[in-house]
Design an enzyme around this catalytic site. Structure first.
Site, PDB file in Angstrom:
ATOM      1  N   GLU A 163       0.826  -1.213   0.000  1.00  0.00           N
ATOM      2  CA  GLU A 163       0.000   0.000   0.000  1.00  0.00           C
ATOM      3  C   GLU A 163       0.858   1.260   0.000  1.00  0.00           C
ATOM      4  O   GLU A 163       0.574   2.211  -0.738  1.00  0.00           O
ATOM      5  CB  GLU A 163      -0.920   0.026   1.230  1.00  0.00           C
ATOM      6  CG  GLU A 163      -1.869  -1.139   1.314  1.00  0.00           C
ATOM      7  CD  GLU A 163      -1.364  -2.298   2.155  1.00  0.00           C
ATOM      8  OE1 GLU A 163      -2.204  -2.982   2.778  1.00  0.00           O
ATOM      9  OE2 GLU A 163      -0.134  -2.540   2.204  1.00  0.00           O
ATOM     10  N   CYS A 172      -0.555   0.822   7.599  1.00  0.00           N
ATOM     11  CA  CYS A 172      -1.102   1.122   6.276  1.00  0.00           C
ATOM     12  C   CYS A 172      -2.536   1.637   6.360  1.00  0.00           C
ATOM     13  O   CYS A 172      -2.913   2.562   5.638  1.00  0.00           O
ATOM     14  CB  CYS A 172      -1.031  -0.103   5.380  1.00  0.00           C
ATOM     15  SG  CYS A 172       0.662  -0.544   4.942  1.00  0.00           S
TER      16      CYS A 172
END
Length: 186
Positions: free
Chosen positions: A65, A102
């Site tokens: 990510e 994330c």
């Protein structure tokens, strides 16, 4: 850029994008990384794809990510002007529930929505361990919806394939000679 039209035969738009995320996860597995892959989609187009690169770069923050977010923010055509939430019109498809780090980063850049394959019982930031996506109040950053279960079994099997192999990049590599790949998924 790959558009959803190129995967039109898939029965479900979300499933089609998840297949692309799974391809990135398989690329990570082939590179001896934890097999996590993702695709960021805006207006029916993939604007970024990434995979984990933590072992390759020897940097624990190089999750799929964050690799993709960095690529998006570095491309002036994708973020032409500074705005508080540059991903407010973007959806993320990722093979494993984003970790707490994330999930928090995704909230800070204003991701619209997240679809993921399997939960992350050790580090999950979208509800498995902590609800950084919306379960926690925040005075500034908007919550986002996270939906699980797309390509769940494939994501679990990719993780299992990684964890039965020797990880020579681990700080203290453990022998896994006696491990057996379990194929049943509850």
């Amino acid at each position: 850029m790959v558009t959803i039209d190129s995967v039109r035969d898939a029965p479900d738009e979300h499933l089609a994008w998840m297949h692309q995320a799974m391809a990135m996860a398989q690329e990570a597995l082939a590179a001896s990384e934890v097999p996590v892959g993702c695709v960021f989609v805006r207006n029916g187009q993939a604007i970024a794809k990434a995979r984990n690169r933590t072992n390759e770069l020897r940097n624990a923050t190089r999750h799929a990510e964050l690799e993709a977010i960095d690529a998006i923010l570095a491309d002036p055509s994708l973020t032409p002007k500074p705005v508080p939430y540059p991903l407010a019109d973007t959806t993320l498809y990722v093979t494993v529930e984003p970790c707490i780090m994330c999930a928090s980063a995704l909230r800070q850049v204003g991701i619209k929505e997240v679809f993921y394959g399997c939960g992350n019982e050790r580090f999950g930031g979208c509800g498995s361990v902590l609800g950084a996506n919306g379960g926690l109040e925040h005075p500034k950053h908007p919550a986002y919806k996270a939906s699980a279960g797309y390509c769940r079994e494939e994501a679990i099997m990719a993780l299992r394939r990684f964890y039965v192999t020797e990880n020579t990049n681990a700080p203290t590599p453990r022998s896994k000679a006696n491990r057996v790949l379990k194929t049943e998924i509850p």
